[in-house]
Design an enzyme around this catalytic site. Structure first.
Site, PDB file in Angstrom:
ATOM      1  CG  ASN A  60      -0.320   0.069   2.538  1.00  0.00           C
ATOM      2  OD1 ASN A  60       0.815   0.557   2.673  1.00  0.00           O
ATOM      3  ND2 ASN A  60      -1.003  -0.391   3.558  1.00  0.00           N
ATOM      4  CB  ALA A 115      -9.307  -7.830   5.375  1.00  0.00           C
ATOM      5  N   GLY A 130      -6.972  -4.354   1.653  1.00  0.00           N
ATOM      6  CA  GLY A 130      -5.801  -4.627   0.827  1.00  0.00           C
ATOM      7  C   GLY A 130      -5.649  -6.095   0.499  1.00  0.00           C
ATOM      8  CG  ASP A 131      -4.870  -8.886   3.495  1.00  0.00           C
ATOM      9  OD1 ASP A 131      -3.738  -8.709   3.018  1.00  0.00           O
ATOM     10  OD2 ASP A 131      -5.112  -8.852   4.712  1.00  0.00           O
TER      11      ASP A 131
END
Length: 305
Positions: free
Chosen positions: A190, A250, A252-253
């Protein structure tokens, strides 16, 4: 020929962390030494590795998970949660002691602060010989940094040796050894992680610096979308979908797991980013980590709409 290959279903392997998320919701963060009354509390299975595995499974991939949980009640629940999404947990070891835990505080605007206690994740030192067969013919290997660095480096080396594209999410942010990056195909930081690695706060400058170390970068920028670059090609920028965020845990995951599946299906970087942006948009509008992730049909409906 396997059923996965003949049907065109991507097959991903995730080597990473699995934690129980203990999430407190507050209107604002308390200051040092301050006791503050929260508005809600939830216990949700998480961990960056497990989150990416669930995201990839719900995006339509067949997923195998490699890692470790403790021999406590959390470990049993974390294993069952992965199994509920059809994830192969043959390579999820149970070790003596406690499972990983993440203490998460979520503010009223959806932002969060997270403290991770590794537990069983800290006992992982590499991919056991008996689990390496899961990588044969895989479309991608997803790694993060919630396992010990030596384990992540060994996993990347194994992926490269077996011809599997290696994705690395460099979180929590820390110095990345050249020995690790030499085996990474796609780096997925990120904006904060990219700045910590490169010293550049400006996304385009950070992207250029990262591409000097790895061949492909997917830089996620939160509400500003994402920026993708490959050596020798013009960068691609895709905006985020405008939604009201209630919990960005989460996100980004979700983006990484969904992007990896779309790329394994043969979609272009832009198409994969649009798919991942839709999946992430749904997730930030819901509470929790894996509990916030939408199935593929819901993501495709948002894209159509």
């Amino acid at each position: 020929m396997s059923d996965d290959v003949s049907s065109g279903v991507p097959r991903l392997v995730v080597f990473g962390s699995v934690n129980m998320d203990l999430v407190a919701y507050v209107d604002r963060m308390p200051g040092g030494g301050e006791t503050f009354t929260g508005t809600d509390f939830r216990q949700v299975p998480g961990g960056k590795g497990a989150n990416q595995a669930v995201a990839a499974a719900r995006a339509g991939a067949r997923v195998a998970f490699l890692g470790a949980v403790g021999d406590d009640a959390f470990g049993q629940e974390l294993r069952a949660n992965l199994e509920a999404d059809g994830i192969d947990v043959t390579g999820l070891r149970t070790v003596p002691g406690v499972s990983g835990v993440a203490h998460i505080v979520v503010e009223g605007d959806g932002g969060n602060r997270i403290i991770v206690v590794p537990g069983a994740n800290g006992e992982v030192d590499g991919v056991p010989e008996t689990d390496r067969g899961s990588l044969v013919g895989a479309d991608a290997l997803l790694l993060q940094l919630e396992l010990p660095m030596e384990a992540v480096t060994a996993g990347a080396r194994l992926g490269r040796a077996m011809g599997v594209p290696v994705y690395l999410t460099p979180a929590p942010a820390q110095d990345l050894p050249d020995a690790l990056l030499a085996d990474v195909d796609v780096l997925v930081p990120n904006q904060h992680e990219a700045a910590a690695i490169t010293g550049h706060d400006e996304p385009d400058a950070a992207l250029a610096a990262l591409l000097e170390r790895v061949p492909e970068v997917l830089l996620t920028l939160g509400e500003d979308g994402a920026l993708h670059g490959r050596r020798g090609e013009e960068p691609v920028r895709v905006p985020a979908r405008k939604v009201r965020a209630v919990d960005t845990t989460a996100a980004g995951d979700t983006y990484c797991g969904s992007f990896a599946v779309a790329r394994a299906e043969g979609r272009s970087p832009r198409e994969a980013m649009e798919f991942a942006a839709a999946a992430a948009a749904i997730s930030v509008g819901r509470h929790g980590a894996s509990s916030s992730m939408a199935p593929r049909g819901e993501v495709e409906a948002l894209l159509r709409g």
